[in-house]
Design a protein around this motif. Structure first.
Motif, PDB file in Angstrom:
ATOM      1  N   SER A  90       0.841  -1.197   0.000  1.00 45.50           N
ATOM      2  CA  SER A  90       0.000   0.000   0.000  1.00 45.50           C
ATOM      3  C   SER A  90       0.877   1.248   0.000  1.00 45.50           C
ATOM      4  O   SER A  90       2.083   1.187   0.270  1.00 45.50           O
ATOM      5  N   VAL A  91       0.268   2.382  -0.278  1.00 41.46           N
ATOM      6  CA  VAL A  91       1.013   3.634  -0.291  1.00 41.46           C
ATOM      7  C   VAL A  91       1.622   3.917   1.071  1.00 41.46           C
ATOM      8  O   VAL A  91       2.768   4.368   1.187  1.00 41.46           O
ATOM      9  N   ASP A  92       0.877   3.651   2.145  1.00 43.29           N
ATOM     10  CA  ASP A  92       1.398   3.907   3.491  1.00 43.29           C
ATOM     11  C   ASP A  92       2.603   3.046   3.829  1.00 43.29           C
ATOM     12  O   ASP A  92       3.406   3.409   4.695  1.00 43.29           O
ATOM     13  N   GLU A  93       2.729   1.902   3.156  1.00 41.00           N
ATOM     14  CA  GLU A  93       3.851   0.996   3.444  1.00 41.00           C
ATOM     15  C   GLU A  93       5.131   1.381   2.712  1.00 41.00           C
ATOM     16  O   GLU A  93       6.180   0.810   2.982  1.00 41.00           O
ATOM     17  N   VAL A  94       5.040   2.341   1.798  1.00 40.30           N
ATOM     18  CA  VAL A  94       6.220   2.703   1.018  1.00 40.30           C
ATOM     19  C   VAL A  94       6.521   4.199   1.081  1.00 40.30           C
ATOM     20  O   VAL A  94       7.277   4.715   0.268  1.00 40.30           O
ATOM     21  N   ARG A  95       5.967   4.891   2.057  1.00 41.12           N
ATOM     22  CA  ARG A  95       6.271   6.315   2.170  1.00 41.12           C
ATOM     23  C   ARG A  95       6.541   6.683   3.625  1.00 41.12           C
ATOM     24  O   ARG A  95       6.155   5.972   4.548  1.00 41.12           O
ATOM     25  N   GLY A  96       7.235   7.814   3.800  1.00 42.42           N
ATOM     26  CA  GLY A  96       7.452   8.335   5.150  1.00 42.42           C
ATOM     27  C   GLY A  96       8.738   7.897   5.816  1.00 42.42           C
ATOM     28  O   GLY A  96       8.914   8.130   7.013  1.00 42.42           O
ATOM     29  N   SER A  97       9.658   7.249   5.076  1.00 41.53           N
ATOM     30  CA  SER A  97      10.915   6.837   5.708  1.00 41.53           C
ATOM     31  C   SER A  97      11.750   8.059   6.069  1.00 41.53           C
ATOM     32  O   SER A  97      11.680   9.100   5.417  1.00 41.53           O
ATOM     33  N   THR A  98      12.564   7.915   7.132  1.00 40.75           N
ATOM     34  CA  THR A  98      13.426   9.009   7.577  1.00 40.75           C
ATOM     35  C   THR A  98      14.911   8.692   7.388  1.00 40.75           C
ATOM     36  O   THR A  98      15.753   9.590   7.464  1.00 40.75           O
ATOM     37  N   PHE A  99      15.238   7.431   7.148  1.00 39.57           N
ATOM     38  CA  PHE A  99      16.613   6.970   6.907  1.00 39.57           C
ATOM     39  C   PHE A  99      16.485   5.641   6.170  1.00 39.57           C
ATOM     40  O   PHE A  99      15.653   4.812   6.540  1.00 39.57           O
ATOM     41  N   THR A 100      17.304   5.444   5.134  1.00 39.83           N
ATOM     42  CA  THR A 100      17.159   4.248   4.306  1.00 39.83           C
ATOM     43  C   THR A 100      18.398   3.366   4.367  1.00 39.83           C
ATOM     44  O   THR A 100      19.520   3.863   4.447  1.00 39.83           O
ATOM     45  N   ILE A 101      18.154   2.044   4.324  1.00 35.88           N
ATOM     46  CA  ILE A 101      19.223   1.045   4.270  1.00 35.88           C
ATOM     47  C   ILE A 101      19.071   0.257   2.979  1.00 35.88           C
ATOM     48  O   ILE A 101      17.975  -0.210   2.658  1.00 35.88           O
ATOM     49  N   THR A 102      20.151   0.114   2.222  1.00 37.41           N
ATOM     50  CA  THR A 102      20.137  -0.707   1.010  1.00 37.41           C
ATOM     51  C   THR A 102      21.166  -1.810   1.160  1.00 37.41           C
ATOM     52  O   THR A 102      22.325  -1.552   1.486  1.00 37.41           O
ATOM     53  N   ASN A 103      20.734  -3.039   0.961  1.00 42.63           N
ATOM     54  CA  ASN A 103      21.583  -4.211   1.201  1.00 42.63           C
ATOM     55  C   ASN A 103      22.152  -4.716  -0.117  1.00 42.63           C
ATOM     56  O   ASN A 103      21.620  -5.640  -0.734  1.00 42.63           O
ATOM     57  N   ILE A 104      23.247  -4.105  -0.552  1.00 46.08           N
ATOM     58  CA  ILE A 104      23.893  -4.523  -1.795  1.00 46.08           C
ATOM     59  C   ILE A 104      24.396  -5.956  -1.682  1.00 46.08           C
ATOM     60  O   ILE A 104      24.377  -6.734  -2.636  1.00 46.08           O
ATOM     61  N   GLY A 105      24.854  -6.331  -0.486  1.00 45.98           N
ATOM     62  CA  GLY A 105      25.426  -7.662  -0.271  1.00 45.98           C
ATOM     63  C   GLY A 105      24.466  -8.797  -0.519  1.00 45.98           C
ATOM     64  O   GLY A 105      24.887  -9.923  -0.777  1.00 45.98           O
ATOM     65  N   ALA A 106      23.165  -8.522  -0.462  1.00 46.88           N
ATOM     66  CA  ALA A 106      22.184  -9.583  -0.710  1.00 46.88           C
ATOM     67  C   ALA A 106      22.294 -10.113  -2.125  1.00 46.88           C
ATOM     68  O   ALA A 106      21.954 -11.263  -2.409  1.00 46.88           O
ATOM     69  N   ILE A 107      22.792  -9.271  -3.045  1.00 47.07           N
ATOM     70  CA  ILE A 107      22.963  -9.688  -4.438  1.00 47.07           C
ATOM     71  C   ILE A 107      24.394 -10.147  -4.693  1.00 47.07           C
ATOM     72  O   ILE A 107      24.640 -10.952  -5.587  1.00 47.07           O
ATOM     73  N   GLY A 108      25.339  -9.646  -3.897  1.00 47.50           N
ATOM     74  CA  GLY A 108      26.706 -10.128  -4.038  1.00 47.50           C
ATOM     75  C   GLY A 108      27.778  -9.061  -4.076  1.00 47.50           C
ATOM     76  O   GLY A 108      28.956  -9.374  -4.137  1.00 47.50           O
TER      77      GLY A 108
END
Length: 408
Positions: free
Chosen positions: A315-333
């Motif tokens: 839903s829209v509420d589940e993908v908005r409003g973040s204040t700091f983001t983490i991206t896990n590059i290692g999950a792909i390698g």
């Protein structure tokens, strides 16, 4: 008559793509019934009927890009008791009951593929873009296959072969040198947001190595117990908890920069965003108030959010409003990378894969599990020393992971 317009869903959304109408002209709907699915830059949204009545006119076709405020359909309002019972809709050649990602539906329409005959390999059997492409390739192979020979019959004696003229050489078919793909929906939103972030925010980066040997051992010990509780436990929830704790102590990284007013806006609540790779493009799902949740709670919520995002059901509420983001590059390698800040946040953290490499511990060279961490930050908001202290705190909590127990 009610003109139903594409509503303003917040967070600066200005347009969406019509994915599927749940009604056709002449149908009666009740207030709150599913009316139309729209794919925005954030998620797929099902818009409900605003009133009870008859759908007189549909003004936006499936696949069309619509703007906020644009009229999608016209409904002739009637009292609820006057609306006739809704008859079951006749099945279309491509059944609407088939679970498929919006991008897969669009590609199927373009290629003339019947989704009811496609086997889905996505979460819960959802049909993905790759499934549609495989089905199209298989259909093409079948169309090119030679016809089956007729049933065997008594054949006359073979005729004496006559010399044949040499066959004309088969000329190779021209191959297209390029392909043009319309940039729409989430992919268009990602492109615009990343371009704005890269051009508007002065990025700076801080690199660190984290010895997660103790974390690897702890996670392995807890993995089966977590599975018994119905939770897939990865390393990411531990990192998320450490980041949330550190953000409470270094709140300037939990902020954004207001260009118009020249102010730094410090957020009092910690809503962690997590980059999820989906068929539709990169999406950021949000775990709210992460600092108040346990590692297990974060893991359970994150797993559910990522699954819905990949299935195109977030839903829209589940993908908005973040204040700091983490991206896990290692999950792909990947061992690391320079992430672009999720605008308008002040910082982002990229995690590399965990590698077993030699390190000197107490004067001896021993194998250790090591992860690279990169923090990208808005240099208008903070300086490198502040980011270094924040990263050191995250490192401390992950290298002595037992300390996280104090914050549950």
């Amino acid at each position: 008559m009610i003109e139903f317009k594409f509503p303003d869903l917040g967070e600066g959304l200005v347009e969406g793509e019509i994915v599927k109408w749940h009604v056709k002209e002449g149908d009666f709907v009740k207030e709150g019934d599913p009316l139309v699915d729209v794919m925005t830059e954030k998620a797929n949204v099902t818009l409900p009927a605003p009133a009870t009545g008859k759908v007189v006119k549909i003004l936006a076709k499936e696949g069309e890009i619509v703007k906020v405020g644009q009229v999608l359909c016209v409904i002739e309002e009637v009292a609820a008791q006057e609306a006739p019972p809704k008859a079951p809709a006749a099945e279309a050649p491509t059944s609407q009951k088939v679970a498929a990602m919006p991008a897969a539906r669009r590609l199927a329409r373009e290629l003339g593929i019947d989704l009811s005959k496609v086997k889905g390999t996505g979460p819960g059997g959802v049909i993905t873009v790759e499934d549609v492409r495989r089905a199209a390739e298989e259909l093409a192979r079948q169309e090119k296959a030679p016809p089956a020979p007729p049933p065997a019959a008594v054949q006359p004696p073979p005729a004496i072969a006559q010399p044949q003229a040499p066959a004309a050489a088969q000329l190779p078919q021209p191959v297209a040198e390029e392909e043009r793909i319309p940039v729409r929906g989430i992919r268009r939103a990602v492109a615009e947001k990343m371009a704005k972030s890269a051009s508007a925010i002065p990025h700076a980066y801080h690199f660190e190595e984290v010895d997660v040997t103790e974390l690897v051992s702890l996670r392995e010990r807890l993995r089966q117990e977590a599975e018994r509780l119905g939770v897939k436990l990865t390393y990411l929830p531990f990192v998320a908890k450490a980041v949330a704790v550190a953000l409470r102590e270094f709140p300037m990284l939990n902020s954004s920069f207001d260009e118009e007013r020249g102010e730094i806006v410090v957020k009092r609540r910690i809503h962690l965003g997590f980059a999820v790779d989906t068929e539709q493009g990169l999406m950021v799902v949000v775990v709210r108030d992460a600092d108040k949740k346990s590692v297990l709670e974060i893991a359970r919520e994150l797993n559910a959010l990522a699954e819905r995002a990949r299935a195109g059901k977030a839903s829209v509420d589940e993908v908005r409003g973040s204040t700091f983001t983490i991206t896990n590059i290692g999950a792909i390698g990947g061992v690391g990378g320079l992430p672009i800040i999720n605008y308008p946040e002040a910082a982002i953290m990229a995690l590399g894969k965990i590698r077993k490499i030699p390190r000197v511990v107490n004067g001896a060279v021993v194998p250790r599990d090591v992860m690279n961490v990169v923090v990208g930050f808005d240099h208008r908001v903070v300086d490198g020393a502040y980011v270094a202290r924040f990263t050191n705190r995250v490192k401390e909590l992950l290298e002595d992971v037992g300390k996280l127990l104090l914050y549950i």
